[in-house]
Design a protein around this motif. Structure first.
Motif, mmCIF file in Angstrom:
data_model
loop_
_atom_site.group_PDB
_atom_site.id
_atom_site.type_symbol
_atom_site.label_atom_id
_atom_site.label_comp_id
_atom_site.label_asym_id
_atom_site.label_seq_id
_atom_site.Cartn_x
_atom_site.Cartn_y
_atom_site.Cartn_z
ATOM 1 N N ILE A 244 13.109 5.591 5.821
ATOM 2 C CA ILE A 244 12.558 4.815 7.398
ATOM 3 C C ILE A 244 12.450 5.903 8.397
ATOM 4 N N ASP A 245 11.438 5.629 9.194
ATOM 5 C CA ASP A 245 11.126 6.382 10.453
ATOM 6 C C ASP A 245 11.131 5.235 11.535
ATOM 7 N N GLN A 246 11.931 5.410 12.454
ATOM 8 C CA GLN A 246 11.945 4.650 13.791
ATOM 9 C C GLN A 246 12.251 5.140 14.693
ATOM 10 N N PHE A 247 11.236 5.075 15.920
ATOM 11 C CA PHE A 247 11.398 5.344 17.377
ATOM 12 C C PHE A 247 11.027 4.298 18.331
ATOM 13 N N ILE A 248 10.210 3.168 17.702
ATOM 14 C CA ILE A 248 9.960 2.041 18.598
ATOM 15 C C ILE A 248 11.079 1.156 18.151
ATOM 16 N N PRO A 249 11.626 0.378 19.277
ATOM 17 C CA PRO A 249 12.542 -0.524 18.764
ATOM 18 C C PRO A 249 12.286 -1.756 17.847
ATOM 19 N N ARG A 250 10.833 -2.354 18.181
ATOM 20 C CA ARG A 250 10.483 -3.265 17.326
ATOM 21 C C ARG A 250 9.525 -2.734 16.034
ATOM 22 N N VAL A 251 9.247 -1.563 15.953
ATOM 23 C CA VAL A 251 8.333 -1.209 14.881
ATOM 24 C C VAL A 251 8.946 -0.070 14.016
ATOM 25 N N LEU A 252 8.838 -0.460 12.773
ATOM 26 C CA LEU A 252 9.456 0.580 12.054
ATOM 27 C C LEU A 252 8.590 1.227 10.929
ATOM 28 N N ALA A 253 8.695 2.171 10.442
ATOM 29 C CA ALA A 253 7.672 3.103 9.286
ATOM 30 C C ALA A 253 8.609 3.121 8.027
ATOM 31 N N VAL A 254 8.248 2.700 6.914
ATOM 32 C CA VAL A 254 8.607 2.937 5.868
ATOM 33 C C VAL A 254 7.608 3.718 5.007
ATOM 34 N N LEU A 301 6.370 -4.035 10.821
ATOM 35 C CA LEU A 301 6.720 -2.957 9.640
ATOM 36 C C LEU A 301 5.425 -2.074 9.276
ATOM 37 N N LEU A 302 5.376 -0.890 9.231
ATOM 38 C CA LEU A 302 4.357 -0.043 8.944
ATOM 39 C C LEU A 302 4.833 0.541 7.512
ATOM 40 N N ILE A 303 3.890 0.379 6.702
ATOM 41 C CA ILE A 303 4.221 0.694 5.312
ATOM 42 C C ILE A 303 3.395 1.914 4.894
ATOM 43 N N LYS A 332 2.822 -6.866 9.524
ATOM 44 C CA LYS A 332 2.948 -5.923 8.781
ATOM 45 C C LYS A 332 1.815 -4.998 8.591
ATOM 46 N N ARG A 333 1.866 -3.699 8.201
ATOM 47 C CA ARG A 333 0.712 -2.760 8.439
ATOM 48 C C ARG A 333 0.714 -2.035 7.160
ATOM 49 N N LEU A 334 -0.463 -1.719 6.320
ATOM 50 C CA LEU A 334 -0.407 -0.800 5.338
ATOM 51 C C LEU A 334 -1.270 0.333 5.819
ATOM 52 N N ASN A 395 -8.532 2.105 12.474
ATOM 53 C CA ASN A 395 -8.467 3.639 12.315
ATOM 54 C C ASN A 395 -7.959 4.228 13.162
ATOM 55 N N GLN A 396 -6.900 5.131 12.732
ATOM 56 C CA GLN A 396 -6.399 6.411 13.271
ATOM 57 C C GLN A 396 -6.932 7.546 12.946
ATOM 58 N N ALA A 397 -7.674 8.006 13.958
ATOM 59 C CA ALA A 397 -8.280 9.383 13.752
ATOM 60 C C ALA A 397 -7.696 10.433 14.275
ATOM 61 N N PRO A 424 -11.666 1.173 15.759
ATOM 62 C CA PRO A 424 -11.041 2.512 16.220
ATOM 63 C C PRO A 424 -9.755 2.118 17.066
ATOM 64 N N TYR A 425 -8.760 2.783 16.694
ATOM 65 C CA TYR A 425 -7.234 2.353 17.325
ATOM 66 C C TYR A 425 -6.540 3.456 18.161
ATOM 67 N N TYR A 426 -6.298 4.403 17.205
ATOM 68 C CA TYR A 426 -5.774 5.711 17.840
ATOM 69 C C TYR A 426 -6.986 6.774 17.349
ATOM 70 N N LEU A 427 -6.767 7.803 18.633
ATOM 71 C CA LEU A 427 -7.247 9.179 18.302
ATOM 72 C C LEU A 427 -5.833 10.102 18.469
ATOM 73 N N GLY A 472 7.677 10.124 19.677
ATOM 74 C CA GLY A 472 7.060 8.708 20.223
ATOM 75 C C GLY A 472 5.532 8.962 20.501
ATOM 76 N N LYS A 473 4.730 8.056 20.787
ATOM 77 C CA LYS A 473 3.414 7.929 20.899
ATOM 78 C C LYS A 473 3.012 8.095 22.313
ATOM 79 N N VAL A 474 2.742 9.346 23.057
ATOM 80 C CA VAL A 474 2.529 9.331 24.401
ATOM 81 C C VAL A 474 1.010 9.318 24.591
HETATM 82 C C1 LIG Z 1 2.824 5.482 14.594
HETATM 83 C C2 LIG Z 1 4.096 5.141 14.230
HETATM 84 C C3 LIG Z 1 4.349 3.685 14.542
HETATM 85 C C4 LIG Z 1 3.346 2.856 14.926
HETATM 86 O O1 LIG Z 1 3.270 2.738 15.934
HETATM 87 P P1 LIG Z 1 2.011 1.871 16.958
HETATM 88 O O2 LIG Z 1 2.335 2.307 18.168
HETATM 89 O O3 LIG Z 1 2.610 0.563 16.883
HETATM 90 O O4 LIG Z 1 0.757 1.976 16.202
HETATM 91 C C5 LIG Z 1 5.625 3.280 14.185
HETATM 92 N N1 LIG Z 1 6.521 4.143 13.683
HETATM 93 C C6 LIG Z 1 6.378 5.538 13.404
HETATM 94 C C7 LIG Z 1 7.441 6.217 12.855
HETATM 95 C C8 LIG Z 1 5.062 6.170 13.632
HETATM 96 O O5 LIG Z 1 4.968 7.487 13.632
#
Ligand SMILES: *Cc1c(COP(=O)(O)O)cnc(C)c1O
Ligand code: SF4
Length: 531
Positions: A244-254, A301-303, A332-334, A395-397, A424-427, A472-474
């Motif tokens: 697990i990676d997490q820095f956004i409280p409500r979003v988590l990456a697996v 959840l980001l898978i 969810k996201r893949l 897309n995340q470029a 297109p979502y992120y650059l 986090g994403k700045v």
């Molecule tokens: C990029 C990322 C997310 C998702 O960020 P969003 O702004 O919701 O797209 C979540 N967790 C981690 C660890 C990430 O790197």
């Protein structure tokens, strides 16, 4: 002037004043008079507005370019006033002929030069994989012969992986490289992993020295020669639990796997990818699921991985079913790059799995496309098929030197992504965390110019958000940059107001054109060259 009714607004009055301001005493040629007369007749007789607008456009250009007023062309002011009155009666949006021919036309014409260069250049400078498809098919035929791949193998994900290019010797069989380039790739692949599917290799254009697809998949000498301190993943990832990676409280990456069908030279997860494919024990997934279950604030959840689609269908189905059972997980996201590197993966069973999960709760697919050249008829068909089964494909470029760092290339990327049913979502700004890909970094001010250049020129739907990964994403909006030196930026983390400094790309290094394969002279990668 009895005809000057209130229906004739200021725009129309201005237009007539402009047209009747005689600027020359030239006498128009007989053919010109005939032509204007014919246009006027058509405008009078037609129930449509088109011929009338055409007449006014012609009168404006004859006036502005040749100084001729309508009365010199046989039309008195009353003739035009009558037409203007008819225009006012017909147009359902209340637009006057003055507003249309005088104002709107000049706005449209004034905007045209802003995209003229792009329209002129994009097909040559930044062709999509769809535009060069014939060339790609030739490459495919050549690669199939060189690696002895059957059509059936080519069309399957397993076949693509079985024939993946993982050594410089195999690479040299599908792509002609100079000896120095080969030596450097050999040197780089001792510590940096290389894998590209034969399909992805077929997108590389022979003869383009720093081809934008080649740059993304074949490690060069810089990857071992670049100096700098690698920020270890322990510090840069935020892993409170296994996988697990997490820095956004409500979003988590697996991070469900470390495998990818192609390993990117700019991969941020280079340390996590490691040097070999690993199959994780079921226990690891169960621990991750337990963490999610016990954190009810997590809703998204980001898978990801590696690449979520590197997992077999049975595993993906199981994971999505388990996740969908957790009440507090709402979306969810893949995360996968496989649809561009190996679109053969998108089979009927996978599409059914996606749809079943999406029916339970919204599922998005997040991909990474960095150049229009990565989008072919095959990957586009895959995106289309997925777009019918999930709520969104995004897309995340990554902003990369030589890949997408010009206006033409970035605009073309975003337009082609949109053409392919993807938004297109992120650059992402290319990270400073890993010196390995320092030579591919682009200064933040260049990225800002690129993103801002899209506003007012392209549809807002295709403008990505430009961000840096820094705890986090700045957002990299200009107004978020507090301070800026040649190589260092200070910006604010929006969520806690903390100021952080961020290493920007080195401007001198960015200016160098002899990077990657171009370091070996013009023939770094060249068609027809035999070593
Ligand atoms: C990029 C990322 C997310 C998702 O960020 P969003 O702004 O919701 O797209 C979540 N967790 C981690 C660890 C990430 O790197
Ligand atoms: S697909 Fe993603 S995880 Fe895999 S190598 Fe590329 S950037 Fe890294």
């Amino acid at each position: 002037m009895t005809l000057e009714s209130p229906a004739l607004d200021n725009f129309t009055r201005d237009l007539l004043d402009r047209l009747y301001a005689r600027r020359t005493d030239a006498r128009p040629a007989a053919e010109m008079l005939e032509a204007v007369k014919a246009l006027k007749q058509k405008a009078d007789q037609s129930p449509l507005l088109g011929p009338m607008i055409e007449l006014f456009h012609e009168l404006i250009s004859l006036h502005d370019e040749q100084g001729l007023s309508p009365d010199q062309l046989g039309l008195v002011r009353d003739d035009l006033l009558a037409l203007a009155g008819r225009h006012a009666d017909i147009d359902e949006h209340g637009v006057s002929i003055g507003g249309r021919a005088h104002r709107a036309l000049s706005i449209v014409r004034g905007a045209a030069p802003r995209i003229a260069e792009y329209l002129d250049r994009h097909a040559l400078e930044a062709p999509s994989g769809i535009e060069i498809w014939e060339e790609v098919l030739d490459n495919q035929a050549r690669i199939k012969r060189a690696l002895n791949i059957s059509d059936q193998e080519w069309d399957s994900y397993d076949g693509q992986l079985r024939h993946a290019v993982e050594s410089v010797d195999t690479l040299a069989r599908v792509l002609e490289l100079r000896r120095e380039a080969q030596e450097d790739v050999r040197r780089a692949t001792r510590s940096c992993r290389m894998r590209l599917t034969p399909y992805y290799a077929s997108l590389i254009r022979p003869g383009q020295v720093n081809d934008p697809v080649l740059l993304q998949c074949v490690p060069t000498g810089e990857m071992v020669d670049n100096t700098g301190i690698e920020v270890p993943p322990v510090a840069s990832d935020h892993s409170p639990a296994r996988l697990i990676d997490q820095f956004i409280p409500r979003v988590l990456a697996v991070k469900v796997t470390n495998m990818c069908a192609m390993y990117c030279t700019h991969c941020l997860r280079i340390a996590h990818i490691g040097t070999r494919d690993r199959v994780y024990p079921r226990q690891a997934y169960n621990e991750a699921l337990d963490y999610i279950r016990s954190h009810p604030s997590v809703r998204d959840l980001l898978i990801t991985g590696g690449d979520a689609f590197a997992l077999p269908n049975s595993m993906l189905r199981w994971l999505l079913e388990e996740i969908d059972r957790i009440d507090h997980v709402r979306v969810k996201r893949l995360g996968t790059r496989v649809p561009v590197t190996t679109p053969q993966r998108i089979d009927a069973e996978l599409l059914d799995i996606l749809e079943a999960s999406n029916e339970r709760k919204p599922l998005r697919v997040v991909t990474q496309i960095n150049t229009a050249q990565e989008i072919t008829p095959v990957s586009r068909a895959g995106f289309y098929a997925m777009s019918r089964r999930v709520v969104a494909v995004m897309n995340q470029a990554v902003l990369l030197k030589g890949v997408n760092d010009s206006r033409t290339r970035m605009w073309k990327l975003c337009e082609t992504v949109q053409d392919a049913y993807v938004r297109p979502y992120y650059l992402f700004n290319c990270s400073h965390r890993n010196p390995q890909f320092k030579h591919l970094r682009v200064p933040v001010h260049v990225g800002q110019d690129l993103v801002e250049s899209m506003y007012g020129n392209l549809s807002g739907d295709l403008i990505p958000r430009y961000i840096a990964l820094a705890d986090g994403k700045v957002p990299l909006h200009r107004c978020n940059i507090q301070d800026r030196t040649e190589t260092e930026l200070t910006f604010v983390k929006p969520w806690d107001g903390a100021r952080i400094s961020y290493q920007d790309a080195d401007p001198e290094e960015y200016a160098r054109q002899d990077f990657a394969f171009a370091a070996y002279g013009r023939q770094g990668q060249s068609k027809g060259e035999r070593e």
